[in-house]
Design a protein around this motif. Structure first.
Motif, PDB file in Angstrom:
ATOM      1  N   ALA A  29       0.823  -1.210   0.000  1.00  0.00           N
ATOM      2  CA  ALA A  29       0.000   0.000   0.000  1.00  0.00           C
ATOM      3  C   ALA A  29       0.855   1.257   0.000  1.00  0.00           C
ATOM      4  CB  ALA A  29      -0.927   0.008   1.207  1.00  0.00           C
ATOM      5  N   ALA A  30       1.984   1.214   0.735  1.00  0.00           N
ATOM      6  CA  ALA A  30       2.828   2.412   0.874  1.00  0.00           C
ATOM      7  C   ALA A  30       4.134   2.018   1.546  1.00  0.00           C
ATOM      8  CB  ALA A  30       2.116   3.465   1.723  1.00  0.00           C
ATOM      9  N   LEU A  31       5.044   2.955   1.564  1.00  0.00           N
ATOM     10  CA  LEU A  31       6.260   2.822   2.361  1.00  0.00           C
ATOM     11  C   LEU A  31       5.993   3.470   3.717  1.00  0.00           C
ATOM     12  CD1 LEU A  31       8.845   3.641  -0.392  1.00  0.00           C
ATOM     13  CD2 LEU A  31       8.536   1.449   0.727  1.00  0.00           C
ATOM     14  N   HIS A  32       6.733   3.062   4.717  1.00  0.00           N
ATOM     15  CA  HIS A  32       6.520   3.562   6.079  1.00  0.00           C
ATOM     16  C   HIS A  32       7.854   4.072   6.625  1.00  0.00           C
ATOM     17  CE1 HIS A  32       5.486   3.506  10.344  1.00  0.00           C
ATOM     18  NE2 HIS A  32       4.214   3.369   9.988  1.00  0.00           N
ATOM     19  N   PRO A  33       7.864   5.226   7.273  1.00  0.00           N
ATOM     20  CA  PRO A  33       9.128   5.792   7.758  1.00  0.00           C
ATOM     21  C   PRO A  33       9.680   5.139   9.023  1.00  0.00           C
ATOM     22  CG  PRO A  33       7.323   7.214   8.367  1.00  0.00           C
ATOM     23  CD  PRO A  33       6.743   6.126   7.498  1.00  0.00           C
ATOM     24  N   GLY A  34       8.995   4.142   9.575  1.00  0.00           N
ATOM     25  CA  GLY A  34       9.441   3.530  10.826  1.00  0.00           C
ATOM     26  C   GLY A  34       8.725   4.155  12.001  1.00  0.00           C
ATOM     27  N   PHE A  66      -4.700  -4.835   3.622  1.00  0.00           N
ATOM     28  CA  PHE A  66      -5.395  -5.810   4.449  1.00  0.00           C
ATOM     29  C   PHE A  66      -5.854  -6.988   3.591  1.00  0.00           C
ATOM     30  CE2 PHE A  66      -9.278  -7.597   6.271  1.00  0.00           C
ATOM     31  CZ  PHE A  66      -8.817  -7.959   7.524  1.00  0.00           C
ATOM     32  N   GLY A  67      -5.589  -8.187   4.094  1.00  0.00           N
ATOM     33  CA  GLY A  67      -6.049  -9.388   3.411  1.00  0.00           C
ATOM     34  C   GLY A  67      -5.004 -10.070   2.550  1.00  0.00           C
ATOM     35  N   VAL A  68      -3.888  -9.412   2.270  1.00  0.00           N
ATOM     36  CA  VAL A  68      -2.853 -10.062   1.471  1.00  0.00           C
ATOM     37  C   VAL A  68      -2.019 -10.973   2.366  1.00  0.00           C
ATOM     38  CG1 VAL A  68      -2.703  -8.128  -0.160  1.00  0.00           C
ATOM     39  CG2 VAL A  68      -1.076  -8.265   1.728  1.00  0.00           C
ATOM     40  N   ALA A  69      -1.364 -11.928   1.753  1.00  0.00           N
ATOM     41  CA  ALA A  69      -0.454 -12.795   2.491  1.00  0.00           C
ATOM     42  C   ALA A  69       0.804 -11.989   2.804  1.00  0.00           C
ATOM     43  CB  ALA A  69      -0.125 -14.029   1.666  1.00  0.00           C
ATOM     44  N   ALA A 100      -8.191  -2.322   2.369  1.00  0.00           N
ATOM     45  CA  ALA A 100      -8.214  -2.517   0.916  1.00  0.00           C
ATOM     46  C   ALA A 100      -9.047  -1.411   0.288  1.00  0.00           C
ATOM     47  CB  ALA A 100      -8.801  -3.877   0.577  1.00  0.00           C
ATOM     48  N   GLY A 101      -8.657  -1.000  -0.917  1.00  0.00           N
ATOM     49  CA  GLY A 101      -9.393   0.035  -1.633  1.00  0.00           C
ATOM     50  C   GLY A 101     -10.703  -0.494  -2.167  1.00  0.00           C
TER      51      GLY A 101
END
Length: 103
Positions: A29-34, A66-69, A100-101
């Motif tokens: 979905a995105a990158l996260h800065p920590g 949400f919902g992906v492995a 999820a979108g």
């Protein structure tokens, strides 16, 4: 700079290529800065959050859909990054889950 009237292409930074490749992996979905914003790559005049590149390591922090492995998505990200940075140790951390979108 122009040569013959055409603009010279600006070389893309390795971190920019990684961002595009990681965000193209299904389930990301995105990158996260920590947790404290500690994961990032500093470039002249800007910072790319969620990717840290050192001499031998690439750290990628993600938000998955949400919902992906989760393990499969992390493995796909690891393989994608390893293809762009052969020989580097790739660490993938899933920091969050996004809804999820729309279908």
């Amino acid at each position: 700079m122009t040569l013959g009237g055409a603009a010279s292409p600006v070389p893309q930074e390795p971190a920019d290529r990684l961002v595009a490749a990681v965000l193209a992996v299904p389930g990301v979905a995105a990158l996260h800065p920590g947790m404290f914003g500690e994961v990032g790559t500093y470039l002249p005049g800007r910072r790319i959050a969620g990717i840290r590149i050192t001499d031998h390591t690439v750290d990628v922090h993600l938000v998955v859909v949400f919902g992906v492995a989760v393990r499969d998505t992390a493995a796909a990200v690891r393989a994608t990054v390893a293809a762009l940075h052969p020989g580097a140790t790739v660490n993938v951390t899933v920091e969050d889950v996004a809804p999820a979108g729309p279908p």
